[in-house]
Design an enzyme around this catalytic site. Structure first.
Site, PDB file in Angstrom:
ATOM      1  N   ASP A  28      42.679  36.186  49.926  1.00  0.00           N
ATOM      2  CA  ASP A  28      41.669  36.878  50.068  1.00  0.00           C
ATOM      3  C   ASP A  28      41.829  38.245  50.969  1.00  0.00           C
ATOM      4  O   ASP A  28      41.167  38.671  51.697  1.00  0.00           O
ATOM      5  CB  ASP A  28      40.482  36.278  50.243  1.00  0.00           C
ATOM      6  CG  ASP A  28      39.624  35.651  49.224  1.00  0.00           C
ATOM      7  OD1 ASP A  28      40.514  35.209  48.396  1.00  0.00           O
ATOM      8  OD2 ASP A  28      38.563  35.333  49.492  1.00  0.00           O
ATOM      9  N   ASP A  78      39.173  37.190  45.837  1.00  0.00           N
ATOM     10  CA  ASP A  78      37.632  37.033  45.390  1.00  0.00           C
ATOM     11  C   ASP A  78      37.477  38.216  44.559  1.00  0.00           C
ATOM     12  O   ASP A  78      37.806  39.333  44.544  1.00  0.00           O
ATOM     13  CB  ASP A  78      36.898  37.247  46.716  1.00  0.00           C
ATOM     14  CG  ASP A  78      35.768  36.571  46.887  1.00  0.00           C
ATOM     15  OD1 ASP A  78      35.698  35.231  46.384  1.00  0.00           O
ATOM     16  OD2 ASP A  78      34.825  36.687  47.893  1.00  0.00           O
ATOM     17  N   HIS A 120      34.029  38.932  42.067  1.00  0.00           N
ATOM     18  CA  HIS A 120      32.541  38.830  41.771  1.00  0.00           C
ATOM     19  C   HIS A 120      32.262  39.939  40.622  1.00  0.00           C
ATOM     20  O   HIS A 120      32.384  41.240  40.489  1.00  0.00           O
ATOM     21  CB  HIS A 120      31.971  38.924  42.971  1.00  0.00           C
ATOM     22  CG  HIS A 120      32.124  37.680  43.783  1.00  0.00           C
ATOM     23  ND1 HIS A 120      31.974  36.498  43.744  1.00  0.00           N
ATOM     24  CD2 HIS A 120      32.589  37.924  45.512  1.00  0.00           C
ATOM     25  CE1 HIS A 120      32.249  36.048  44.805  1.00  0.00           C
ATOM     26  NE2 HIS A 120      32.591  36.560  45.727  1.00  0.00           N
ATOM     27  N   HIS A 173      30.436  42.085  47.780  1.00  0.00           N
ATOM     28  CA  HIS A 173      31.756  42.445  48.194  1.00  0.00           C
ATOM     29  C   HIS A 173      32.925  42.058  47.204  1.00  0.00           C
ATOM     30  O   HIS A 173      32.226  41.159  46.557  1.00  0.00           O
ATOM     31  CB  HIS A 173      31.954  41.249  49.416  1.00  0.00           C
ATOM     32  CG  HIS A 173      32.042  39.953  49.211  1.00  0.00           C
ATOM     33  ND1 HIS A 173      30.718  39.167  49.182  1.00  0.00           N
ATOM     34  CD2 HIS A 173      32.868  39.016  48.919  1.00  0.00           C
ATOM     35  CE1 HIS A 173      31.066  38.015  49.013  1.00  0.00           C
ATOM     36  NE2 HIS A 173      32.213  37.896  48.578  1.00  0.00           N
ATOM     37  N   LYS A 221      38.960  34.483  41.534  1.00  0.00           N
ATOM     38  CA  LYS A 221      38.288  33.393  41.738  1.00  0.00           C
ATOM     39  C   LYS A 221      36.773  33.837  41.922  1.00  0.00           C
ATOM     40  O   LYS A 221      36.486  34.886  42.655  1.00  0.00           O
ATOM     41  CB  LYS A 221      38.638  32.490  42.721  1.00  0.00           C
ATOM     42  CG  LYS A 221      38.879  33.162  44.123  1.00  0.00           C
ATOM     43  CD  LYS A 221      39.269  32.241  45.260  1.00  0.00           C
ATOM     44  CE  LYS A 221      39.300  32.981  46.721  1.00  0.00           C
ATOM     45  NZ  LYS A 221      37.931  33.537  47.275  1.00  0.00           N
ATOM     46  N   CYS A 281      37.017  30.506  52.633  1.00  0.00           N
ATOM     47  CA  CYS A 281      37.993  30.493  51.501  1.00  0.00           C
ATOM     48  C   CYS A 281      39.303  29.803  51.911  1.00  0.00           C
ATOM     49  O   CYS A 281      40.118  29.005  51.024  1.00  0.00           O
ATOM     50  CB  CYS A 281      37.845  31.736  51.037  1.00  0.00           C
ATOM     51  SG  CYS A 281      36.730  32.372  49.858  1.00  0.00           S
TER      52      CYS A 281
HETATM   53 ZN    ZN Z   1      32.878  36.143  47.662  1.00  0.00          ZN
END
Ligand code: ZN
Length: 201
Positions: free
Chosen positions: A25, A68, A70, A83, A108, A141
């Protein structure tokens, strides 16, 4: 209440053919001050991570990245401000640590890089036993990566100057968990990761 000490390891030999480096990340939203959820300490880890990346690549150690990633209405945004929305600048790995062609990116949706991703089969295919983990956030994470890797039989190796958190407590907690719960190696510095050349079986 006692705060447990971390027993730092100065150096660890890692067979290059059985080791991978996972960069967790290191994305603009976390690392860049203009990002959506900046971790101020993350910028200071870019140099040590870049040096470690160069040594891993030189030794033929596979490098993998997590991002990350989303959707705009992700349930995680009930906990954190939005984020790393898929496809945005914030979700890209910072330029200074950009993946090279052919390096695996694991996208992820949760703290756990093994959840609904190809990470486990990719590591299996590579024959990885030792997983050097750097990135952010140490107690979120990074810790979930270390935990999930350890529960799959891999040994997490986590260098102090390669991870960052929002508080010293969070950083300390992460290393305590890595060492005490997951048979991991808290490394005093990334330069203590020594990749040992070894022919693949
Ligand atoms: Zn996140």
């Amino acid at each position: 209440m006692d705060v447990p000490q971390i027993r730092w390891t100065d150096g660890v030999k890692l067979p290059a053919a059985r080791t991978a480096l996972l960069v967790v990340d290191m994305q603009n939203d976390f690392v860049d001050p203009r990002g959506a959820l900046p971790v101020p300490a993350a910028a200071g880890t870019v140099g040590p991570i870049a040096a470690l990346l160069a040594r891993a690549r030189e030794a033929g150690v596979p490098v993998l990245y997590t991002q990350d990633w989303h959707l705009p209405d992700d349930p995680e945004f009930r906990i954190w401000p939005p984020h790393c929305v898929a496809g945005t600048w914030g979700a890209e790995v910072v330029d200074a640590l950009a993946p090279q062609p052919g390096e695996t990116r694991i996208r992820k949706t949760t703290y756990d890089p093994f959840f609904r991703t190809p990470l486990e089969p990719v590591l299996d295919e590579l024959g990885v036993e030792e997983l050097v983990i750097v990135g952010t956030v140490a107690n979120i994470c990074v810790l979930h990566a270390a935990a999930s890797a350890a529960l799959r039989g891999l040994r997490p190796v986590v260098p102090r100057d390669g991870v960052s958190a929002l508080t010293k407590f969070d950083l300390h907690l992460a290393f305590h968990q890595v060492a005490s719960l997951y048979r991991g190696v808290p490394l005093a510095g990334a330069d203590g990761a020594r990749f040992v050349p070894q022919a693949r079986a």
